[in-house]
Motif scaffolding. Structure first.
Motif, PDB file in Angstrom:
ATOM      1  N   ASN A   1       0.813  -1.217   0.000  1.00 25.63           N
ATOM      2  CA  ASN A   1       0.000   0.000   0.000  1.00 25.63           C
ATOM      3  C   ASN A   1       0.848   1.270   0.000  1.00 25.63           C
ATOM      4  OD1 ASN A   1      -2.544  -1.264   0.019  1.00 25.63           O
ATOM      5  ND2 ASN A   1      -2.237  -1.781   2.165  1.00 25.63           N
ATOM      6  N   LEU A   2       1.970   1.219  -0.690  1.00 22.84           N
ATOM      7  CA  LEU A   2       2.798   2.409  -0.784  1.00 22.84           C
ATOM      8  C   LEU A   2       2.068   3.492  -1.569  1.00 22.84           C
ATOM      9  CD1 LEU A   2       6.312   0.906  -1.554  1.00 22.84           C
ATOM     10  CD2 LEU A   2       5.508   1.863   0.604  1.00 22.84           C
ATOM     11  N   PRO A   3       2.329   4.760  -1.269  1.00 21.42           N
ATOM     12  CA  PRO A   3       1.689   5.842  -2.028  1.00 21.42           C
ATOM     13  C   PRO A   3       2.175   5.837  -3.473  1.00 21.42           C
ATOM     14  CG  PRO A   3       3.395   6.700  -0.581  1.00 21.42           C
ATOM     15  CD  PRO A   3       3.255   5.245  -0.256  1.00 21.42           C
ATOM     16  N   ASN A   4       1.347   6.362  -4.365  1.00 22.11           N
ATOM     17  CA  ASN A   4       1.795   6.476  -5.752  1.00 22.11           C
ATOM     18  C   ASN A   4       2.635   7.740  -5.914  1.00 22.11           C
ATOM     19  OD1 ASN A   4       0.020   8.701  -6.283  1.00 22.11           O
ATOM     20  ND2 ASN A   4      -1.644   7.265  -6.659  1.00 22.11           N
ATOM     21  N   ASN A   5       3.268   7.891  -7.059  1.00 17.17           N
ATOM     22  CA  ASN A   5       4.162   9.023  -7.290  1.00 17.17           C
ATOM     23  C   ASN A   5       3.441  10.363  -7.212  1.00 17.17           C
ATOM     24  OD1 ASN A   5       6.058   7.048  -7.654  1.00 17.17           O
ATOM     25  ND2 ASN A   5       6.298   7.367  -9.839  1.00 17.17           N
ATOM     26  N   ALA A   6       2.198  10.420  -7.659  1.00 16.09           N
ATOM     27  CA  ALA A   6       1.432  11.671  -7.599  1.00 16.09           C
ATOM     28  C   ALA A   6       1.182  12.082  -6.145  1.00 16.09           C
ATOM     29  CB  ALA A   6       0.119  11.529  -8.350  1.00 16.09           C
ATOM     30  N   GLU A   7       0.911  11.111  -5.279  1.00 17.50           N
ATOM     31  CA  GLU A   7       0.708  11.415  -3.856  1.00 17.50           C
ATOM     32  C   GLU A   7       1.999  11.939  -3.234  1.00 17.50           C
ATOM     33  OE1 GLU A   7      -2.615   8.327  -2.246  1.00 17.50           O
ATOM     34  OE2 GLU A   7      -0.783   7.418  -3.052  1.00 17.50           O
ATOM     35  N   ILE A   8       3.114  11.370  -3.640  1.00 15.37           N
ATOM     36  CA  ILE A   8       4.410  11.825  -3.111  1.00 15.37           C
ATOM     37  C   ILE A   8       4.709  13.235  -3.616  1.00 15.37           C
ATOM     38  CG2 ILE A   8       6.898  11.414  -3.129  1.00 15.37           C
ATOM     39  CD1 ILE A   8       6.211   8.400  -3.237  1.00 15.37           C
ATOM     40  N   GLU A   9       4.446  13.485  -4.901  1.00 12.66           N
ATOM     41  CA  GLU A   9       4.694  14.825  -5.431  1.00 12.66           C
ATOM     42  C   GLU A   9       3.797  15.863  -4.746  1.00 12.66           C
ATOM     43  OE1 GLU A   9       6.193  16.318  -9.463  1.00 12.66           O
ATOM     44  OE2 GLU A   9       4.028  16.079  -9.673  1.00 12.66           O
ATOM     45  N   GLN A  10       2.558  15.503  -4.463  1.00  8.18           N
ATOM     46  CA  GLN A  10       1.663  16.412  -3.743  1.00  8.18           C
ATOM     47  C   GLN A  10       2.209  16.704  -2.343  1.00  8.18           C
ATOM     48  OE1 GLN A  10      -0.970  17.957  -5.109  1.00  8.18           O
ATOM     49  NE2 GLN A  10      -1.068  19.135  -3.238  1.00  8.18           N
ATOM     50  N   ALA A  11       2.702  15.674  -1.664  1.00  8.12           N
ATOM     51  CA  ALA A  11       3.302  15.859  -0.333  1.00  8.12           C
ATOM     52  C   ALA A  11       4.562  16.713  -0.426  1.00  8.12           C
ATOM     53  CB  ALA A  11       3.613  14.498   0.298  1.00  8.12           C
TER      54      ALA A  11
END
Length: 191
Positions: free
Chosen positions: A39-49
């Motif tokens: 359940n790792l975050p996707n790249n878009a979620e990481i970029e948003q963070a």
């Protein structure tokens, strides 16, 4: 936990000064002692963070760094105008930091044209390649030239003149957004 992993991965990306999302996810899971990595975050979620972190903790410096990178992008694009340059990536979308390179897509009938242009103008550069995806089932190695301008790394990905459609973004899997020099000038004017 997914949001916490995204935040941790974003901090790792900023500390390392690169955009290796996969390595940052793995390191974040390791830091937070999360054994189940399904359940790792996707790249878009990481970029948003990442953008949220910059907005909170780098509210003064990040916009200045971004403007400097965009100014270097404009100068590089004007210099490389014969190759129809397009700005892509973190400098375009606003998530760039002081370690981000200016990434340009340029177009030539042969990659050697760009190399000869750089050599003719006595610009020291490195040559390599980068694998990009054009669809979930199609990847290609694209020639890549790196050089430094005003203490900023500039990376040129050389596409064949016939390659009209952009590769897929490593962040969201959609076609990469590209901007011409007039678009980048407009971004700077709006600041």
């Amino acid at each position: 936990m997914r949001q916490r992993l995204a935040q941790e991965a974003a901090q790792i990306l900023l500390q390392r000064g690169n955009r290796d999302f996969h390595a940052a996810k793995q390191k974040a899971a390791e830091h937070l002692s999360v054994p189940d990595t399904r359940n790792l975050p996707n790249n878009a979620e990481i970029e948003q963070a990442l953008m949220e972190y910059q907005r909170i903790f780098h509210a003064q410096s990040q916009p200045q760094n971004l403007n400097q990178l965009r100014q270097v992008a404009i100068e590089a694009m004007q210099f490389l105008q014969d190759f129809r340059p397009r700005l892509v990536g973190a400098v375009l979308n606003g998530s760039a930091d002081q370690n981000s390179p200016v990434l340009l897509h340029v177009f030539a009938s042969a990659p050697e044209e760009v190399k000869l242009f750089l050599m003719h103008h006595q610009i020291p550069h490195e040559e390599s390649h980068k694998t990009v995806r054009f669809s979930p089932s199609r990847s290609e190695d694209i020639p890549l030239y790196r050089f430094v301008a005003d203490d900023v790394r500039v990376e040129l990905m050389v596409f064949n003149e016939r390659q009209k459609s952009p590769p897929l973004s490593p962040v969201d899997g959609r076609p990469m957004k590209r901007a011409v020099v007039a678009d980048v000038e407009l971004m700077l004017a709006e600041v």
